[in-house]
Design a protein around this motif. Structure first.
Motif, PDB file in Angstrom:
ATOM      1  N   HIS A  67       0.846  -1.205   0.000  1.00 40.15           N
ATOM      2  CA  HIS A  67       0.000   0.000   0.000  1.00 40.15           C
ATOM      3  C   HIS A  67       0.879   1.252   0.000  1.00 40.15           C
ATOM      4  CE1 HIS A  67      -3.916   2.067   1.074  1.00 40.15           C
ATOM      5  NE2 HIS A  67      -3.015   3.037   1.115  1.00 40.15           N
ATOM      6  N   HIS A  99       1.685   5.254  -2.025  1.00 39.05           N
ATOM      7  CA  HIS A  99       1.156   6.324  -2.880  1.00 39.05           C
ATOM      8  C   HIS A  99       2.349   6.988  -3.567  1.00 39.05           C
ATOM      9  CE1 HIS A  99      -3.104   6.417  -1.434  1.00 39.05           C
ATOM     10  NE2 HIS A  99      -2.553   5.840  -0.378  1.00 39.05           N
ATOM     11  N   HIS A 109      -9.824   1.874   0.095  1.00 40.16           N
ATOM     12  CA  HIS A 109      -9.443   2.508   1.368  1.00 40.16           C
ATOM     13  C   HIS A 109     -10.700   2.583   2.234  1.00 40.16           C
ATOM     14  CE1 HIS A 109      -5.847   3.969  -0.679  1.00 40.16           C
ATOM     15  NE2 HIS A 109      -5.460   4.654   0.370  1.00 40.16           N
ATOM     16  N   HIS A 169      -6.493  -0.393   5.323  1.00 41.02           N
ATOM     17  CA  HIS A 169      -6.708   0.227   6.645  1.00 41.02           C
ATOM     18  C   HIS A 169      -7.729  -0.558   7.476  1.00 41.02           C
ATOM     19  CE1 HIS A 169      -4.225   3.458   5.316  1.00 41.02           C
ATOM     20  NE2 HIS A 169      -5.059   3.801   4.368  1.00 41.02           N
ATOM     21  N   ASP A 203       2.108   3.519   2.780  1.00 39.19           N
ATOM     22  CA  ASP A 203       1.133   4.595   2.592  1.00 39.19           C
ATOM     23  C   ASP A 203       1.837   5.780   1.908  1.00 39.19           C
ATOM     24  OD1 ASP A 203      -1.465   5.454   2.648  1.00 39.19           O
ATOM     25  OD2 ASP A 203      -1.541   5.884   4.782  1.00 39.19           O
TER      26      ASP A 203
HETATM   27 ZN   LIG Z   1      -3.586   5.050   1.245  1.00 33.90          ZN
END
Ligand SMILES: [Zn+2]
Length: 400
Positions: A62, A64, A215, A247, A301
């Motif tokens: 996960h 970004h 998410h 999450h 993240d």
């Molecule tokens: Zn995220």
């Protein structure tokens, strides 16, 4: 032959100080033989593991990559509170980063690989402000590192799908442009229409025959309700094994009985979960998820971006953070975190890697340390990173 490699002097997990060093021979990108003092076959390159701990390569399940500022001058966090404040802050600033999305994503993906991850799932924001520019940047970074790592890209509606008209059509375009999975974001809490939101997400998944990664920050009964809605869709569309909830804070914000029900539901529908070792939320019930057989991965993240100053491209650091957040001290508990960050992530991405025995794909990392737990505590630069039986980074530096 490509993917042939002899790795000298490593201690495969489980590797305490008393475990003798062995050599690992890779053939055609697969572990062919593990043993002491293996002869080097003609023409096979040899790499020195330096007596380090051998682990399956890390998997960032996960990330970004589209928003990262890693490598750029540090910038104080400037967002106001709440998700809307974060979205607004990013929109106000991302174009002025100084480097393009492609350049930034390429740099951070390189750092992630050099730190031992050879599989990454990155979300890429798709919205009316950025169109497909961020997605294209992450796809370009993937192409740049194609020989070093497997990368999956999620078309991610960071600003919701229904709030801004035209977002669903952009997501459709993102799937045509090469995204691997359809993303979603708090169908109830953010878009305030869980059925409408999930109709778009699973409609695109069905249309393009792709997986889903949602998410879900919504906590308590609201989050639990959406977890149930997602599982209903998985059953209806026969998408077992192809859906991830990221999450999933609902799991740590309901009572114990409800938590058990939700975990059973995830296991029954083979819906995976990813966590990022959240700093401000209760950790997920890691043991309970694993006992139930739920595939569970770890991710970075955001990586030093407009959303957060945390993250450095190092999944071993993130593994330490997961152990620390859970208050783990015992080796078995810390090693569970390593397992989540390696084998667990490989299972979430349904990709190669995750194993250390003959026949397993040669997705490997060598870390200096007395033992696996010591390696997590020390977090020394990785001695070797191996992808498809080739050395892709050495002593923390990418190979050419
Ligand atoms: Zn995220």
């Amino acid at each position: 032959m490509t993917g042939d490699l002899l790795i000298r002097s490593v201690r495969p997990w489980p590797s305490g100080p008393d475990v003798p060093e062995v050599d690992v021979l890779c053939r055609g990108g697969v572990i062919a033989e593990v043993g002491a003092g293996l002869p080097a076959p003609d023409g096979v390159p040899v790499a020195d593991g330096g007596g380090g701990v051998l682990l399956p390569a890390f998997v960032d399940s996960h990330a970004h990559l589209d928003s990262t500022r890693l490598g750029l001058p540090f910038r104080p966090h400037s967002a106001s509170a709440g998700l809307a404040g974060l979205v607004e802050n990013d929109r106000r600033n991302w174009r002025d980063a100084g480097l393009s999305v492609t350049e930034r994503a390429t740099h951070t993906l390189g750092s992630t690989i050099a730190a031992g991850a050879t599989m990454v799932r990155s979300h890429a924001q798709v919205d009316l402000d950025s169109g497909l520019e961020r997605l294209e940047g992450v796809l370009a970074a993937r192409a740049e590192h194609a020989a070093r790592a497997h990368v999956q890209v999620v078309a991610f509606p960071q600003v919701g799908i229904l709030r801004e008209k035209g977002t669903a059509e952009l997501l459709d375009a993102a799937m045509r442009a090469g995204a691997d999975l359809v993303g979603g974001l708090d169908p109830a809490g953010y878009d305030r229409d869980p059925v409408g939101h999930l109709d778009v997400v699973f409609g695109l998944a069905e249309k393009y025959q792709r997986g889903v990664d949602v998410h879900l920050h919504d906590a308590g009964s609201l989050g639990a309700f959406q977890l149930e809605l997602i599982c209903e869709r998985v059953a209806a569309l026969d998408m077992r094994g192809r859906v991830t909830i990221s999450h999933c804070f609902a799991l740590s914000t309901v009572d114990a009985e409800r938590q058990r029900e939700l975990i059973d539901l995830l296991a029954e529908h083979d819906v995976a979960v990813t966590t990022v070792a959240p700093g401000a939320r209760e950790p997920l019930p890691l043991r309970e998820l694993r006992w139930a057989g739920v595939r569970l991965g770890l991710g970075q993240d955001g990586i030093r971006d407009y959303w957060s100053p945390y993250g450095n491209g190092d999944m071993l650091d993130r593994t330490w953070q997961l152990a620390y957040r859970n208050g783990f001290r015992k080796d078995a508990d810390v090693e569970m975190c390593v397992d989540i960050a390696t084998r667990g992530g490989a299972a979430v991405l349904d990709g190669p890697g995750g194993g250390l025995v003959e026949g397993d794909p040669a997705e490997l990392v060598v870390v200096p340390g007395d033992s696996v737990t010591a390696a997590v505590m020390d977090r020394a630069p990785r001695t070797l990173v191996v992808h498809e039986g080739r050395v892709v980074a050495e002593r923390g530096v990418l190979a050419e």
